[in-house]
Design an enzyme around this catalytic site. Structure first.
Site, mmCIF file in Angstrom:
data_model
loop_
_atom_site.group_PDB
_atom_site.id
_atom_site.type_symbol
_atom_site.label_atom_id
_atom_site.label_comp_id
_atom_site.label_asym_id
_atom_site.label_seq_id
_atom_site.Cartn_x
_atom_site.Cartn_y
_atom_site.Cartn_z
ATOM 1 N N LYS A 221 16.001 12.617 11.460
ATOM 2 C CA LYS A 221 15.842 13.361 10.823
ATOM 3 C C LYS A 221 16.992 14.771 10.836
ATOM 4 O O LYS A 221 18.672 14.176 11.608
ATOM 5 C CB LYS A 221 15.489 14.287 12.304
ATOM 6 C CG LYS A 221 13.811 13.798 11.851
ATOM 7 C CD LYS A 221 12.609 14.636 12.509
ATOM 8 C CE LYS A 221 10.976 14.470 12.327
ATOM 9 N NZ LYS A 221 10.477 14.700 14.007
ATOM 10 N N ARG A 255 8.481 7.591 17.631
ATOM 11 C CA ARG A 255 8.144 7.337 16.358
ATOM 12 C C ARG A 255 9.232 7.250 14.994
ATOM 13 O O ARG A 255 10.252 8.023 15.432
ATOM 14 C CB ARG A 255 7.559 8.979 15.784
ATOM 15 C CG ARG A 255 6.870 8.850 14.122
ATOM 16 C CD ARG A 255 6.436 10.242 13.422
ATOM 17 N NE ARG A 255 5.899 10.380 12.109
ATOM 18 C CZ ARG A 255 6.843 10.552 11.621
ATOM 19 N NH1 ARG A 255 7.450 10.327 11.368
ATOM 20 N NH2 ARG A 255 5.614 10.753 9.886
HETATM 21 C C1 7PJ Z 1 6.553 13.468 12.917
HETATM 22 C C2 7PJ Z 1 5.175 13.801 12.384
HETATM 23 C C3 7PJ Z 1 7.315 13.523 14.602
HETATM 24 C C4 7PJ Z 1 4.752 13.503 14.960
HETATM 25 C C5 7PJ Z 1 6.599 13.883 10.853
HETATM 26 C C6 7PJ Z 1 10.101 13.228 9.226
HETATM 27 C C7 7PJ Z 1 9.324 14.598 9.778
HETATM 28 N N1 7PJ Z 1 4.872 13.320 13.422
HETATM 29 N N2 7PJ Z 1 5.047 13.674 11.309
HETATM 30 N N3 7PJ Z 1 5.920 13.554 15.133
HETATM 31 N N4 7PJ Z 1 7.755 14.383 12.261
HETATM 32 N N5 7PJ Z 1 3.849 13.146 15.734
HETATM 33 O O1 7PJ Z 1 9.342 12.497 9.562
HETATM 34 O O2 7PJ Z 1 11.016 13.302 9.031
HETATM 35 O O3 7PJ Z 1 7.977 14.341 14.965
HETATM 36 S S1 7PJ Z 1 7.307 13.991 9.501
#
Ligand code: 7PJ
Length: 278
Positions: A221, A255
């Protein structure tokens, strides 16, 4: 701590990694939907081999400023990949969507967990998940991805995000979702400045008593970019390091795009956390 995801159960006594599988045209560059699907499936299976316990399949980009994807297109991207993966792996299959039709179709194709950056607030989203006995991840975000970074403001970001998540957990319970099938996520990078993100991460422990396991996504990020000065493809070390610190502060699921590196980082922290005290 057990996290029930339909036919699968994750034992989060050991924190785990959720691998990110983007099935969007920009992430799998060249031609053809078939080719794109095959590549997505291969990438997912590789992540499982590298130690991911969950694969998060997403057909809509939720990056800041991203455009919405029509339902038919999102279905076409996500459903066949979930269907194939359900046959080919024992990992928990998560679908990253806010769209009730996609939630229903992905669960019917074999997904176990709904990961909704909008916290299952779209009409019908909660009902579609509850009717299929799905596990859910509720994430904090204000507004929509297209505009969320315009001017995010909080009086007390930790308190406000916490209150939001508590309300969404209650809404999930009211809709009939079991307590041990709900996880929470403060939504790093979603309607937050770098300072908000850092404040949330520093105080992550505040999100560990909301009734479900804490999931955090920091992978690649812009916060990592801001701190390290590195472009998105060179943020593995920064991301894995921060993921490890999240686990140290109570996160049970992280994640990540770079699964192998993150799995190692999580293993190292987990070993330290589990040293018996003399
Ligand atoms: C997240 C997500 C996060 C959850 C994305 C990226 C943006 N789902 N989906 N938590 N981020 N639960 O991966 O940069 O932080 S998409």
């Amino acid at each position: 701590m057990l996290f029930r995801c339909r036919s699968r159960t994750l034992d989060l006594t050991r924190p785990c990694v959720m691998g990110v599988l983007n099935v969007t045209p920009d992430s799998f560059s060249d031609g053809g939907l078939h080719h794109e699907r095959d590549r997505a499936v291969e990438a997912a299976l590789r992540m499982v081999e590298e130690g991911a316990a969950i694969v998060d399949v997403g057909g809509e980009s939720t990056r800041p400023g991203a455009a919405a994807v029509p339902t038919a297109e999102e279905l076409e991207r996500v459903v066949p990949v979930v269907e194939t993966l359900a046959r080919r792996t024992d990992a928990v299959l998560s679908v990253d969507t806010s769209n009730p039709e996609v939630i229903a179709a992905a669960l019917d194709a074999g997904a176990h967990l709904v990961n909704d950056v909008r916290g299952l607030r779209r009409p019908g989203a909660l009902a579609a998940a509850a009717a299929r006995d799905a596990a859910v991840c509720v994430m904090h975000m204000v507004g929509e991805p297209a505009t969320m970074q315009a001017d995010p403001q909080y009086h007390d970001v930790v308190r406000e995000v916490r209150a939001f998540l508590a309300e969404r957990v209650a809404a999930c319970r009211d809709a009939g979702i079991a307590a041990d099938a709900i996880c929470v996520d403060p939504g790093i990078g979603f309607a937050k400045t770098a300072r908000h993100n850092l404040e949330l991460l520093r105080n992550l422990v505040a999100f560990t008593d909301l009734g479900g396991p804490l999931l955090v996504g920091v992978s690649r990020k812009s916060l990592i970019g801001m701190i390290t000065g590195r472009p998105v493809e060179a943020r593995t070390v920064g991301s894995a390091t921060l993921a490890a610190l999240c686990v140290e502060r109570g996160a049970k699921i992280v994640r990540a795009h770079d699964v192998a590196a993150t799995v190692d980082a999580v293993k190292v922290v987990t070993a330290l956390l589990n040293v018996p005290q003399a």
